[in-house]
Design a protein around this motif. Structure first.
Motif, short mmCIF file in Angstrom:
data_model
loop_
_atom_site.label_atom_id
_atom_site.label_comp_id
_atom_site.label_asym_id
_atom_site.label_seq_id
_atom_site.Cartn_x
_atom_site.Cartn_y
_atom_site.Cartn_z
N LYS A 33 0.83 -1.20 0.00
CA LYS A 33 0.00 0.00 0.00
C LYS A 33 0.86 1.25 0.00
O LYS A 33 0.57 2.23 -0.69
CB LYS A 33 -0.94 0.01 1.21
CG LYS A 33 -2.08 -0.97 1.10
CD LYS A 33 -2.94 -0.93 2.33
CE LYS A 33 -4.06 -1.96 2.26
NZ LYS A 33 -4.86 -1.99 3.47
N SER A 35 3.98 1.56 -1.13
CA SER A 35 4.65 1.76 -2.41
C SER A 35 3.67 2.24 -3.47
O SER A 35 4.02 3.10 -4.30
CB SER A 35 5.33 0.47 -2.87
OG SER A 35 4.37 -0.54 -3.12
N ILE A 36 2.44 1.75 -3.44
CA ILE A 36 1.42 2.22 -4.39
C ILE A 36 1.10 3.69 -4.12
O ILE A 36 0.99 4.50 -5.04
CB ILE A 36 0.15 1.35 -4.31
CG1 ILE A 36 0.44 -0.04 -4.89
CG2 ILE A 36 -1.01 2.00 -5.03
CD1 ILE A 36 -0.67 -1.03 -4.69
N GLN A 37 0.97 4.04 -2.84
CA GLN A 37 0.68 5.43 -2.48
C GLN A 37 1.83 6.35 -2.91
O GLN A 37 1.59 7.44 -3.43
CB GLN A 37 0.44 5.55 -0.97
CG GLN A 37 0.05 6.94 -0.53
CD GLN A 37 -1.28 7.39 -1.10
OE1 GLN A 37 -2.21 6.60 -1.16
NE2 GLN A 37 -1.38 8.63 -1.50
N TRP A 40 1.66 6.75 -6.64
CA TRP A 40 0.52 7.62 -6.98
C TRP A 40 0.86 9.07 -6.68
O TRP A 40 0.54 9.96 -7.46
CB TRP A 40 -0.71 7.17 -6.22
CG TRP A 40 -1.91 8.02 -6.50
CD1 TRP A 40 -2.47 8.96 -5.69
CD2 TRP A 40 -2.67 8.06 -7.71
NE1 TRP A 40 -3.54 9.55 -6.30
CE2 TRP A 40 -3.68 9.02 -7.55
CE3 TRP A 40 -2.60 7.36 -8.90
CZ2 TRP A 40 -4.60 9.30 -8.55
CZ3 TRP A 40 -3.52 7.64 -9.89
CH2 TRP A 40 -4.51 8.60 -9.71
#
Length: 184
Positions: A33, A35-37, A40
């Motif tokens: 989460k 790394s995705i954030q 993004w």
């Protein structure tokens, strides 16, 4: 009594193992989460930096405007307008940034759709269909020709003129019959 303690010990070990596995899974999920954030945030930061003006620049422009109004409240200051226009982007630069942002967003939409099709087992089909569409869109005749621009097909040019570098039948015939030196 010894059997009861052994069963309790094994049950406790199995529960401890379950807890550890759950904790590892939660840590992996949290890292994913995060790394995705981060990704993004980078993407949205670049997009907003490309489209929106920097807050420091906006503040500087507002301060300059306020100072010119304080110095000459009733007069229109053409010099301050000239200074502000020098700092602003040209319409071509803004248009280029907008086009790049739109291209990037289209690519992201394509990528997310591709991932979705891969998950349902149609990734190759989606890729082939979009590749064919891209070829069609790239070679369509929607683009207007510039004045004086010649077509690659000589029959569409004025006086059937060929573009430079085109291999003509006459040239090929001369080279085959008289060797490589013919036609110079």
């Amino acid at each position: 009594m010894y059997m009861q303690e052994t069963v309790d010990w094994k049950r406790m070990e199995s529960e401890l193992l379950k807890y550890r596995r759950k904790k590892i899974a939660d840590e992996r999920s949290a890292k994913m989460k995060e790394s995705i954030q981060n990704a993004w945030d980078k993407v949205t930061g670049r997009i907003s930096a490309a489209v929106l003006p920097d807050s420091d620049e906006v503040r500087d422009v507002e301060e300059a405007k306020d100072q010119t109004e304080l110095l000459s409240p009733g007069m229109s200051s053409s010099t301050s307008e000239e200074n502000l226009s020098e700092e602003e982007e040209s319409p071509e630069e803004h248009s280029k940034k907008y086009k790049m942002m739109m291209l990037f967003l289209k690519f992201l939409m394509w990528l997310f759709a591709y991932i979705g099709f891969v998950k349902i087992g149609f990734g190759a089909v989606y890729f082939c269909v979009t590749a064919l569409w891209f070829i069609y869109a790239s070679t369509s005749t929607r683009r207007k020709k510039k004045k004086g621009e010649k077509s690659a097909y000589s029959v569409f040019n004025e006086n059937c003129e060929a573009i430079d570098g085109t291999l003509k039948a006459e040239q090929l015939e001369r080279q085959l019959l008289f060797g490589g030196l013919a036609g110079h």
